[in-house]
Design a protein around this motif. Sequence first.
Motif, PDB file in Angstrom:
ATOM      1  N   GLY A 244     -10.080  64.662 -12.598  1.00  0.00           N
ATOM      2  CA  GLY A 244      -9.753  63.368 -12.138  1.00  0.00           C
ATOM      3  C   GLY A 244      -8.268  63.044 -12.141  1.00  0.00           C
ATOM      4  O   GLY A 244      -7.458  63.796 -12.954  1.00  0.00           O
ATOM      5  N   MET A 245      -7.834  62.198 -11.265  1.00  0.00           N
ATOM      6  CA  MET A 245      -6.385  62.006 -11.282  1.00  0.00           C
ATOM      7  C   MET A 245      -6.122  60.537 -10.805  1.00  0.00           C
ATOM      8  O   MET A 245      -7.000  59.718 -10.400  1.00  0.00           O
ATOM      9  N   VAL A 246      -5.204  59.891 -11.558  1.00  0.00           N
ATOM     10  CA  VAL A 246      -4.935  58.508 -11.137  1.00  0.00           C
ATOM     11  C   VAL A 246      -3.294  58.541 -10.645  1.00  0.00           C
ATOM     12  O   VAL A 246      -2.546  59.410 -11.293  1.00  0.00           O
ATOM     13  N   TRP A 247      -3.050  57.890  -9.624  1.00  0.00           N
ATOM     14  CA  TRP A 247      -1.663  57.702  -9.122  1.00  0.00           C
ATOM     15  C   TRP A 247      -1.318  56.317  -8.435  1.00  0.00           C
ATOM     16  O   TRP A 247      -2.191  55.658  -8.237  1.00  0.00           O
ATOM     17  N   THR A 248       0.045  56.206  -8.589  1.00  0.00           N
ATOM     18  CA  THR A 248       0.603  54.998  -7.976  1.00  0.00           C
ATOM     19  C   THR A 248       2.060  55.492  -7.523  1.00  0.00           C
ATOM     20  O   THR A 248       2.555  56.393  -7.698  1.00  0.00           O
ATOM     21  N   TYR A 249       2.698  54.551  -6.779  1.00  0.00           N
ATOM     22  CA  TYR A 249       3.893  54.655  -6.158  1.00  0.00           C
ATOM     23  C   TYR A 249       4.661  53.470  -6.368  1.00  0.00           C
ATOM     24  O   TYR A 249       4.419  52.330  -6.351  1.00  0.00           O
ATOM     25  N   ALA A 250       6.051  53.665  -6.240  1.00  0.00           N
ATOM     26  CA  ALA A 250       6.972  52.568  -6.279  1.00  0.00           C
ATOM     27  C   ALA A 250       8.100  52.640  -5.134  1.00  0.00           C
ATOM     28  O   ALA A 250       8.541  53.951  -5.339  1.00  0.00           O
ATOM     29  N   THR A 251       8.318  51.750  -4.254  1.00  0.00           N
ATOM     30  CA  THR A 251       9.367  52.146  -3.401  1.00  0.00           C
ATOM     31  C   THR A 251      10.851  51.499  -3.789  1.00  0.00           C
ATOM     32  O   THR A 251      10.788  50.597  -4.873  1.00  0.00           O
ATOM     33  N   LEU A 252      11.773  51.855  -3.008  1.00  0.00           N
ATOM     34  CA  LEU A 252      13.040  50.885  -3.132  1.00  0.00           C
ATOM     35  C   LEU A 252      12.837  49.556  -3.097  1.00  0.00           C
ATOM     36  O   LEU A 252      13.595  48.510  -3.662  1.00  0.00           O
ATOM     37  N   ASP A 253      12.029  49.122  -2.289  1.00  0.00           N
ATOM     38  CA  ASP A 253      11.891  47.588  -1.867  1.00  0.00           C
ATOM     39  C   ASP A 253      11.260  47.197  -3.056  1.00  0.00           C
ATOM     40  O   ASP A 253      11.912  45.917  -3.599  1.00  0.00           O
ATOM     41  N   ASP A 254      10.314  47.765  -3.763  1.00  0.00           N
ATOM     42  CA  ASP A 254       9.805  47.189  -5.177  1.00  0.00           C
ATOM     43  C   ASP A 254      10.972  46.957  -6.084  1.00  0.00           C
ATOM     44  O   ASP A 254      10.958  45.807  -6.818  1.00  0.00           O
ATOM     45  N   LEU A 255      11.719  47.723  -6.200  1.00  0.00           N
ATOM     46  CA  LEU A 255      13.135  47.793  -7.148  1.00  0.00           C
ATOM     47  C   LEU A 255      13.839  46.778  -6.730  1.00  0.00           C
ATOM     48  O   LEU A 255      14.349  45.984  -7.421  1.00  0.00           O
ATOM     49  N   LYS A 285       7.925  58.141  -6.981  1.00  0.00           N
ATOM     50  CA  LYS A 285       8.860  57.146  -7.097  1.00  0.00           C
ATOM     51  C   LYS A 285       9.824  57.295  -5.706  1.00  0.00           C
ATOM     52  O   LYS A 285      10.702  58.406  -5.996  1.00  0.00           O
ATOM     53  N   GLN A 286       9.974  56.318  -5.074  1.00  0.00           N
ATOM     54  CA  GLN A 286      11.170  56.612  -3.810  1.00  0.00           C
ATOM     55  C   GLN A 286      12.494  56.743  -4.182  1.00  0.00           C
ATOM     56  O   GLN A 286      13.156  55.929  -5.243  1.00  0.00           O
ATOM     57  N   VAL A 287      13.221  57.763  -3.710  1.00  0.00           N
ATOM     58  CA  VAL A 287      14.557  57.948  -3.894  1.00  0.00           C
ATOM     59  C   VAL A 287      15.564  57.565  -2.651  1.00  0.00           C
ATOM     60  O   VAL A 287      16.842  57.385  -2.955  1.00  0.00           O
ATOM     61  N   ALA A 288      14.937  57.871  -1.602  1.00  0.00           N
ATOM     62  CA  ALA A 288      15.457  57.833  -0.273  1.00  0.00           C
ATOM     63  C   ALA A 288      14.317  57.444   0.987  1.00  0.00           C
ATOM     64  O   ALA A 288      13.277  57.834   0.346  1.00  0.00           O
ATOM     65  N   ASP A 289      14.683  57.388   2.098  1.00  0.00           N
ATOM     66  CA  ASP A 289      13.778  57.406   3.201  1.00  0.00           C
ATOM     67  C   ASP A 289      12.896  58.592   3.204  1.00  0.00           C
ATOM     68  O   ASP A 289      13.489  59.766   3.454  1.00  0.00           O
ATOM     69  N   GLY A 290      11.766  58.349   2.826  1.00  0.00           N
ATOM     70  CA  GLY A 290      10.864  59.625   2.998  1.00  0.00           C
ATOM     71  C   GLY A 290      10.885  60.620   1.864  1.00  0.00           C
ATOM     72  O   GLY A 290      10.434  61.804   1.935  1.00  0.00           O
ATOM     73  N   GLU A 291      11.719  60.329   0.880  1.00  0.00           N
ATOM     74  CA  GLU A 291      11.763  61.343  -0.098  1.00  0.00           C
ATOM     75  C   GLU A 291      11.390  60.532  -1.480  1.00  0.00           C
ATOM     76  O   GLU A 291      11.864  59.545  -1.568  1.00  0.00           O
ATOM     77  N   TRP A 292      10.683  61.193  -2.348  1.00  0.00           N
ATOM     78  CA  TRP A 292      10.296  60.923  -3.593  1.00  0.00           C
ATOM     79  C   TRP A 292      10.402  61.533  -4.802  1.00  0.00           C
ATOM     80  O   TRP A 292      10.057  62.852  -4.481  1.00  0.00           O
ATOM     81  N   ALA A 293      10.389  61.198  -5.969  1.00  0.00           N
ATOM     82  CA  ALA A 293      10.447  61.946  -7.023  1.00  0.00           C
ATOM     83  C   ALA A 293       9.182  61.706  -7.890  1.00  0.00           C
ATOM     84  O   ALA A 293       8.698  60.597  -8.100  1.00  0.00           O
ATOM     85  N   VAL A 294       8.692  62.825  -7.969  1.00  0.00           N
ATOM     86  CA  VAL A 294       6.880  62.769  -8.347  1.00  0.00           C
ATOM     87  C   VAL A 294       7.091  62.972  -9.907  1.00  0.00           C
ATOM     88  O   VAL A 294       7.436  64.355 -10.279  1.00  0.00           O
ATOM     89  N   SER A 295       6.551  62.329 -10.780  1.00  0.00           N
ATOM     90  CA  SER A 295       6.422  62.441 -12.098  1.00  0.00           C
ATOM     91  C   SER A 295       4.886  63.052 -12.380  1.00  0.00           C
ATOM     92  O   SER A 295       3.623  62.096 -11.999  1.00  0.00           O
ATOM     93  N   LEU A 296       4.358  64.157 -13.050  1.00  0.00           N
ATOM     94  CA  LEU A 296       3.185  64.743 -13.129  1.00  0.00           C
ATOM     95  C   LEU A 296       2.693  64.671 -14.931  1.00  0.00           C
ATOM     96  O   LEU A 296       3.721  65.165 -15.480  1.00  0.00           O
ATOM     97  N   ARG A 297       1.736  64.110 -15.343  1.00  0.00           N
ATOM     98  CA  ARG A 297       1.571  64.554 -16.373  1.00  0.00           C
ATOM     99  C   ARG A 297      -0.126  64.818 -16.793  1.00  0.00           C
ATOM    100  O   ARG A 297      -0.994  64.445 -15.697  1.00  0.00           O
ATOM    101  N   SER A 298      -0.356  65.640 -17.903  1.00  0.00           N
ATOM    102  CA  SER A 298      -1.821  66.314 -17.862  1.00  0.00           C
ATOM    103  C   SER A 298      -2.238  65.821 -19.098  1.00  0.00           C
ATOM    104  O   SER A 298      -1.444  65.901 -20.396  1.00  0.00           O
TER     105      SER A 298
END
Length: 345
Positions: A244-255, A285-298
């Motif tokens: 199982g996996m849970v995920w979400t995302y945040a954009t620069l627009d959200d910030l 997490k969006q860092v630029a147009d089309g570029e995302w910093a992804v945090s993973l935890r297990s």
Amino acid sequence: MTDTVARPVPGAIADEDWAAAVATVREYAPGGRVLLICHVNPDGDALGSMLGFALGLRRLGVHDLQATFPGEFEVPAPFTAMPGLDLLVAADAVTTDPDLVLVFDVAAESRMGALAGVLDRARASVVLDHHASNTGFGGVRLVDPAAAATSVVVEELLDRLDVPLDAEIAECLYIALATDTGSFRFDMTTPRVHEMAARLIATGLRPAEISRRIFDSRPFGAMKLFADVLARAELEPGAAGGLGMVWTYATLDDLARHGQRPYVLDALIDPVRCVAEVDVSVVVKQVADGEWAVSLRSKGAVDVSAVAVTLGGGGHRLAAGFTGHGTPSEVIKTLREQLTPEKRI
Ligand code: 5GP
Ligand code: MN
């Protein structure tokens, strides 16, 4: 076992490496230009380890000290009261030909951005780290994947340099240790970690005050931002072979909508990783147009460092990250494909 016998702890640093680090600092730091570097988007361990060691060097009488990190030169609000911040210099303003470079909590040269080149120009370099995925750069290497934080390595090097802990150094190292152990909850929270915390607290620290400042304080707008981002989380019980996996995302627009700085999103993985139904949690997490910093935890069943390494990133077995490209759905699709049976622990 006596003190004179080397302790053969698996993954621990060899005595000759400690000796080389001590000799290198003693040879190049006094009277030399010393540059300390930690990783991009610094967290508590990166900043705390770097500034704690810098303050230790200052106690040794080293005066030409600069501490820096690549990328946007902004100290996250939780760390703006950390001792030693006066030593910070923007990456584009640091010396280009230091005598000694010390590198903290950096798993790969890419995490130093344009600063990576300075390592080759320095007369000597020492790397202090605890990432299993550390790629093996630098001169003297103090890399202990069994250490709960880079600050564990820093404390021992300061001890070997005969620098006593004072309250300022201790606060830096405590913030680092508390950050990387999730306030003494995660996997690597060993007796050795609590013994170190005891030594640090004994200098007069107030853990409750530090914890409130570092972990339990955020702007109202950040809470509203978290609400938006958590509301769009997706649960995939079938991902990772049914773990199982849970995920979400945040954009620069959200910030922008909530008037928040990017670093506030570093805390967002905490509510996400609490989801009971899954092993793997992800924040994109969006860092630029089309570029995302992804945090993973297990929670313990998937080696997310191995997953991150295959996607060009790195980290620890149960906490890792990488840079993703495209839309959030595309990033998650690429990730989903890497959650293969051989990544199971
Ligand atoms: P976080 O999710 O808190 O940003 O990072 C978790 C862990 O993974 C940290 O130890 C961090 O240093 C590492 N990490 C995160 N992103 C990257 C990346 O892009 N490359 C590498 N090598 N390590 C990363
Ligand atoms: Mn760390």
